[in-house]
Scaffold this motif. Structure first.
Motif, short mmCIF file in Angstrom:
data_model
loop_
_atom_site.label_atom_id
_atom_site.label_comp_id
_atom_site.label_asym_id
_atom_site.label_seq_id
_atom_site.Cartn_x
_atom_site.Cartn_y
_atom_site.Cartn_z
N THR A 1 -20.87 17.89 -40.04
CA THR A 1 -20.70 17.38 -38.68
C THR A 1 -21.93 16.60 -38.28
OG1 THR A 1 -20.39 17.97 -36.35
CG2 THR A 1 -21.55 19.58 -37.71
N VAL B 1 -16.57 15.37 -37.49
CA VAL B 1 -16.49 16.17 -38.72
C VAL B 1 -15.85 15.40 -39.86
CG1 VAL B 1 -15.47 18.25 -39.75
CG2 VAL B 1 -16.43 18.34 -37.44
N VAL C 1 -13.15 20.90 -37.52
CA VAL C 1 -13.31 21.49 -38.85
C VAL C 1 -11.99 22.07 -39.33
CG1 VAL C 1 -14.37 23.42 -40.11
CG2 VAL C 1 -15.78 21.94 -38.68
#
Length: 262
Positions: free
Chosen positions: A144, A95, A206
């Motif tokens: 991502t 990410v 995230v």
């Protein structure tokens, strides 16, 4: 330092985040799903009140030397009152996240609201709070390299929003502003991931990236502006506090309904 998988450059008040053939999902203007090589975060000047956003965004991308096609924006775009020089990025595992953060238009949500007389209120209603309202906004762009299953990309919006709210509450006491927006993206050709919740590798990454990017941008923005974070809505240039209350009820049992379900 190697370039992140979702690489970004700043030019002429525009942040371009790039990864070929990314599928993006945006909560911003003209949002929804779109496959494109790039997503953008665009800083608007103080006092900006444009309503014809498509042509404006296309013009800004062209002036910055980023492509737009026949007036159509090539990828999803967000607008912010924060200087793009204050953008910060963070990466963890698959990410990468980028954020711009300013709190001149905070949106408070008190748990024990005190109702106010509507005739005395100067607050901007949420439906009227357009992208030019205030000099704040917290914008987040997350990507991502995993390929997310149907529904998992949508869920990533929730994960990023939760991380943004938790970070802002810790740093400012507000969960967000009146104009926050998020773009998330994934690589359809990457290694598949069925879920993206906070307990997954993608979701955890995230959360970490959004936390670090938002905190860093917030710090940079207020250091650059030589200003202090507002301590309350009344201290901010713009802002709202949700003083309304809603009626709470328990859904009926099917056997309690007077009419059968159709």
């Amino acid at each position: 330092m190697t370039a992140p998988a979702y690489d970004a450059v700043r030019r002429a008040g525009v942040l371009r985040v790039r990864r070929p053939d990314t599928e993006w999902l945006s909560t911003g203007w003209n949002g929804g799903r779109r496959t494109a090589d790039c997503a953008y975060n665009i800083s608007v000047p103080e006092g900006w009140e444009r309503t014809s956003l498509g042509p404006y965004i296309g013009d800004r991308l062209e002036r910055a030397g980023f492509e737009s096609t026949a007036g159509d924006v090539a990828g999803p775009a967000l607008l912010t009152g924060v200087d793009i020089a204050d953008a910060r990025g963070a990466r963890c595992g698959s990410v990468t996240a980028y954020a711009t953060a300013g709190i001149s238009n905070p949106a408070a949500l008190p748990m024990e609201p005190t109702p106010t007389d509507p005739s005395e209120s100067t607050a901007v209603e949420a439906d009227d709070a357009g992208p030019g309202q205030g000099r704040g906004t917290v914008n987040v762009i997350v990507g991502t390299t995993r390929a997310l299953a149907s529904g998992a990309l949508e869920n990533l919006i929730a994960v990023a929003a939760e991380a943004k709210a938790a970070t802002l509450l810790a740093e400012t006491g507000f969960p967000g502003t009146t104009t926050d927006a998020i773009i998330v993206g994934h690589d359809p050709s990457g290694s598949s991931a069925a879920f993206s919740g906070s307990g997954t590798d993608v979701g955890a990454a995230v959360r970490a990236c959004v936390r670090e990017a938002v905190r860093a941008s917030l710090s940079a923005h207020y250091a650059t502006a030589n200003a202090e974070l507002p301590a309350a809505v009344d201290d901010a240039t713009y802002g709202v506090s949700t003083t309304r209350r809603a009626d709470v009820f328990q859904p009926m049992l099917a056997s309690e309904r007077s009419q059968p379900d159709s």
